[in-house]
Design an enzyme around this catalytic site. Structure first.
Site, PDB file in Angstrom:
ATOM      1  N   TRP A 171      -4.683  -7.320  10.094  1.00  9.56           N
ATOM      2  CA  TRP A 171      -3.685  -6.725   9.198  1.00  9.56           C
ATOM      3  C   TRP A 171      -4.152  -6.954   7.752  1.00  9.56           C
ATOM      4  O   TRP A 171      -4.496  -8.094   7.393  1.00  9.56           O
ATOM      5  CB  TRP A 171      -2.326  -7.395   9.439  1.00  9.56           C
ATOM      6  N   ALA A 174       4.317 -10.373  15.688  1.00  6.59           N
ATOM      7  CA  ALA A 174       5.139  -9.494  14.854  1.00  6.59           C
ATOM      8  C   ALA A 174       5.730  -8.313  15.625  1.00  6.59           C
ATOM      9  O   ALA A 174       6.563  -7.590  15.083  1.00  6.59           O
ATOM     10  CB  ALA A 174       4.306  -8.973  13.682  1.00  6.59           C
TER      11      ALA A 174
HETATM   12  C1  LMR Z   1       2.160  -2.591   8.512  1.00  4.80           C
HETATM   13  O1  LMR Z   1       1.176  -3.200   8.935  1.00  4.80           O
HETATM   14  O2  LMR Z   1       2.131  -1.390   8.209  1.00  4.80           O
HETATM   15  C2  LMR Z   1       3.473  -3.311   8.390  1.00  4.80           C
HETATM   16  O3  LMR Z   1       3.362  -4.611   8.863  1.00  4.80           O
HETATM   17  C3  LMR Z   1       4.068  -3.215   7.048  1.00  4.80           C
HETATM   18  C4  LMR Z   1       3.349  -4.026   6.023  1.00  4.80           C
HETATM   19  O4  LMR Z   1       4.011  -4.857   5.400  1.00  4.80           O
HETATM   20  O5  LMR Z   1       2.149  -3.842   5.817  1.00  4.80           O
END
Ligand code: LMR
Length: 393
Positions: free
Chosen positions: A127, A210
C-alpha cells in the site's frame, strides 16, 4: 517560517479520487480509491451500523473523555473478532486508534521505542501509504519480493528467500488478506511456512488487517493472524474497520499486540496509551462505539455479517465478470488470475501512459501502477472498461 516549506507532493490515490469527483462526464468509472461500492456506485452506511448509531444517539449520556486507549468494550469486541472468541487474551493488548493508519503509526512508535534499529520489511509492492506512514516514525524500511506480475500470484520462493535474509529482531509486514495493491494473498500452507520461518529467524510479524471479511470470508480472512498467534511469541496487528464496517471517514481501528508474557502485555498496554497520548491524546469515539454495539449485539452482528457477505459476494462476481470480459477482449486466458485473487484489488498490466489515456479518452480512473478497485465495476460498465483497457494498450 513557512516560506521555507517546499510544497507537499499530493497523495497519488487521494488526488485521483478528487479528480474523479471533479470530472463532469456522465459515463465516468472510478477504479481508484479502495472504497467499496455497490451496483449503483454508492458507498452506503451499513444498516447495522446505522441502527447502532441510532441506539447510541438514544442512550449516550455523556461525551466526556474515555482515555488514551479508547473504548475498552470496543477493544475487547474487536480482539474477539480478529483472534476468535475463544482466544487467550492474557498476552494481548489492544488500543483503539484513528483507523488502520493510526494503528500502524502506534505500532511503528512502539517498535521504535523497543528496538530503534529494527528494519521493517514490506512486500513489493505494498500500500503506497505504508512507506511514508511507517518511515515517518523513524524506522528503516526495506522491500521483500512478493508479487509476480506475469502470473498475478505471490512469488513465494523469492519471498521466503528475502525473509530468510532479514536480520534477527527485524519486523515483517504482512497483509492479513486482500493484499493492497495486488489482490494476491498467501494460502494457508504458505502462511504456515512463513510463520515457521519468522519463528526460526526471530522476526516479528506485523500484520495489516484492513479488509477482513471482504476476501474469502470473515473467519478465512483471519487465518493468517490466528495461525501466527498460535505459534509466535510476539506479534503486532493493525486492524482497520474502515472497509468492513464502512466507517471510512469516522476513523476506526485498533493496534493489537501479542506479547511473550502477560506481564509484558501489561507494559505494552501502558506504552500504547502513552504513545496515543503523544500522538492524538485519545482516539475519536463515535463510530468505534457503533462498531462495539454491532459486535456485542447478536441481532446487529448477524445483520452486519449478512451485509458484509453480500458485499464480498458482489466483489467475487465482479472478479469473474471482469476476467471473462478481459479474456474475451484479448482472446486469451491471460486474465484468469483475477478470479484467483481476493478482495477489492487486482493489478493489471498497465503503463502510466495507458492510465492517462484511460482517463482522458474513456473517463476511467485507475492508479497508474495498474491497481484497480474491482468494486467500482458493475453489470453495465465492466464490458465498457474491458474494451477501453484493450483499446488503450
Ligand atoms: C486505498 O488503498 O485506496 C485505501 O486504503 C484508501 C487510502 O487511504 O489510500
Amino acid at each position: 517560517m513557512f516560506e521555507n516549506l517546499a510544497p507537499a507532493k499530493p497523495d497519488l490515490i487521494l488526488s485521483i479520487m478528487q479528480q474523479f469527483r471533479e470530472d463532469r462526464r456522465a459515463n465516468k468509472i472510478d477504479l481508484s480509491v479502495g472504497v467499496y461500492k455497490n451496483a449503483a456506485g454508492g458507498t452506503p452506511i451499513i444498516k447495522a451500523v446505522r441502527d447502532a448509531e441510532a441506539r447510541l444517539y438514544e442512550s449516550q449520556e455523556t461525551k466526556t473523555y474515555l482515555g488514551t486507549t479508547g473504548d475498552a468494550g470496543f477493544n475487547a469486541a474487536l480482539t474477539g473478532l480478529v483472534f476468535g472468541a475463544d482466544a487467550d487474551r492474557s498476552r494481548l493488548s489492544a488500543a483503539q486508534a484513528p483507523g488502520g493508519s493510526g494503528a500502524l503509526r502506534m505500532i511503528a512508535d512502539l517498535i521504535r521505542a523497543a528496538r530503534p534499529e529494527a528494519t521493517i520489511h514490506v512486500p513489493d509492492p505494498t500500500w503506497a501509504n505504508h512507506i511514508p506512514l511507517l518511515s515517518s516514525a523513524g524506522l528503516t524500511l526495506k522491500s521483500y519480493a512478493y508479487f509476480d506480475a506475469a502470473t498475478g500470484a505471490v512469488r513465494f520462493d523469492a519471498m521466503m528467500r528475502d525473509l530468510g535474509a532479514a536480520r534477527r529482531g527485524d519486523v515483517i509486514l504482512l497483509h492479513g488478506c486482500c493484499h493492497n495493491p495486488t489482490g494476491a494473498d498467501l494460502d494457508a500452507a504458505q502462511w504456515k511456512s512463513v510463520g515457521t520461518l519468522l519463528l526460526d529467524r526471530g522476526l516479528l510479524p506485523l500484520v495489516d488487517l484492513a479488509y477482513m471479511g471482504l476476501g474469502v470470508g470473515l473467519e478465512e480472512d483471519a487465518f493468517g493472524v490466528r495461525h501466527l498467534a498460535t505459534i509466535a511469541p510476539e506479534m503486532a496487528v493493525a486492524v482497520s474497520c474502515s472497509k468492513n464496517f464502512a466507517v471510512y471517514r469516522d476513523r476506526v481501528g485498533a493496534a493489537i499486540i501479542l506479547s511473550a508474557t502477560p506481564a509484558q502485555a501489561e507494559i505494552v498496554t501502558g506504552k500504547l496509551g502513552a504513545i496515543a497520548r503523544s500522538l492524538w491524546s485519545m482516539p475519536p469515539d463515535h463510530a468505534a462505539a457503533a462498531v462495539r454495539i454491532v459486535l456485542e449485539d447478536n441481532g446487529l452482528r448477524a445483520s452486519w455479517k449478512a451485509e458484509l457477505d453480500s458485499m464480498r459476494e458482489r466483489i467475487q462476481t465482479l472478479r469473474a465478470d471482469l476476467a471473462l470480459a478481459l479474456n474475451r477482449q484479448s482472446n486469451s486466458q491471460a486474465f484468469d488470475f483475477i478470479v484467483k485473487q481476493a478482495g477489492m484489488f487486482s493489478r493489471l498490466p498497465l503503463t502510466e501512459g495507458q492510465a492517462q489515456r484511460l482517463k482522458d479518452q474513456h473517463a476511467v480512473y485507475i492508479v497508474p501502477d495498474g491497481r484497480i478497485n474491482v468494486a467500482g465495476l458493475n453489470a453495465e460498465n465492466t464490458e465498457v472498461f474491458a474494451r477501453a483497457y484493450a483499446q488503450t494498450r
